[in-house]
Design a protein around this motif. Sequence first.
Motif, PDB file in Angstrom:
ATOM      1  N   PHE A 203       0.453  15.227  -2.594  1.00 23.95           N
ATOM      2  CA  PHE A 203       1.281  14.201  -3.235  1.00 23.95           C
ATOM      3  C   PHE A 203       2.757  14.439  -2.941  1.00 23.95           C
ATOM      4  O   PHE A 203       3.493  13.507  -2.604  1.00 23.95           O
ATOM      5  N   LEU A 204       3.203  15.685  -3.074  1.00 27.89           N
ATOM      6  CA  LEU A 204       4.611  15.983  -2.834  1.00 27.89           C
ATOM      7  C   LEU A 204       4.977  15.748  -1.375  1.00 27.89           C
ATOM      8  O   LEU A 204       6.067  15.231  -1.075  1.00 27.89           O
ATOM      9  N   ALA A 205       4.077  16.115  -0.460  1.00 24.32           N
ATOM     10  CA  ALA A 205       4.333  15.865   0.962  1.00 24.32           C
ATOM     11  C   ALA A 205       4.421  14.368   1.227  1.00 24.32           C
ATOM     12  O   ALA A 205       5.262  13.898   2.011  1.00 24.32           O
ATOM     13  N   GLN A 206       3.546  13.609   0.571  1.00 25.22           N
ATOM     14  CA  GLN A 206       3.564  12.150   0.694  1.00 25.22           C
ATOM     15  C   GLN A 206       4.892  11.579   0.197  1.00 25.22           C
ATOM     16  O   GLN A 206       5.379  10.561   0.700  1.00 25.22           O
ATOM     17  N   SER A 207       5.483  12.279  -0.783  1.00 25.92           N
ATOM     18  CA  SER A 207       6.759  11.842  -1.361  1.00 25.92           C
ATOM     19  C   SER A 207       7.963  12.382  -0.602  1.00 25.92           C
ATOM     20  O   SER A 207       9.111  12.126  -0.970  1.00 25.92           O
TER      21      SER A 207
END
Length: 288
Positions: A203-207
């Motif tokens: 999720f953080l990488a996606q963000s």
Amino acid sequence: MIDYKLLEALATVIETGGFERAGAVLGLSQSAISQRIRTLEVRIGQPVLIRGPVTRATPAGQQLLNHVQQVQLLERDLAKSLPTLSEPAARLRIAINADSLATWWASAMGDFCREESLLLDMVVEDQDIALRRMREGDVAACLCSNPQPVAGARCVPLGNMTYLPLATPSYKKRYFSQGFNEWSLQSAPAIVFGPNDQLQHRFLAQSGYHGAFPYHLCPSSEGFVKLALAGMGYGMIPEVQAKREIEAGQLVSIAPGQSLEVELYWHFWRHSGAVMERLTAALKAARS
């Protein structure tokens, strides 16, 4: 032909985690179980178990485990078509991710297991690595996020689960009052299911964030929600699991409008018989 009492001993040792417990399940002494395993190893000419603090199957043992699990399901189908045969008790060992078990799995399986007189032995494993259990011969089927089937197995997509980054309003105010940004993510404690859980990282990488972050480890879906409600951190929680808390305003997204979609796939051996086909159909109907 392999003596199936020997294969039964092997499967039970792996399922229970030891010779003594396997003997208790089969009504045999520990030495009798050891003798059956030794006999099996002599017949196939190589070890089937790796003895140690954690008993594991060797590559040869894994092949035998895959075989016996499929045979047990096929024997059940045969007993249904030949009433003079006594129908064996069916126990299906499955690897499943904790979030599915905590949300939709029970309602999908309840009627099916009653109608089929099927017993489930559920191994809770992270959705990203549950397929490894199947490769190792430990389970007959698995539910995971990996779309690549094991050789000799089928893979059926079962739709997706939506995860939201949820925390209490007070937690969000404390750590994200200046918005969802790199500084806040570096200091805000997260909640992660376990060392193999990659949802938070994805999720953080996606963000757009790839740095380190502080986190609690909590290997329980129900406990995961309770930690978030206690204000201990934010976590990737299935939207369906936290619906009531979201509607009540107890949990809010730290990144409104953002989510993580995780595809689920059902893996099972191709020649597992009609009961597995019916189970697969039941899962597909529940997720449609």
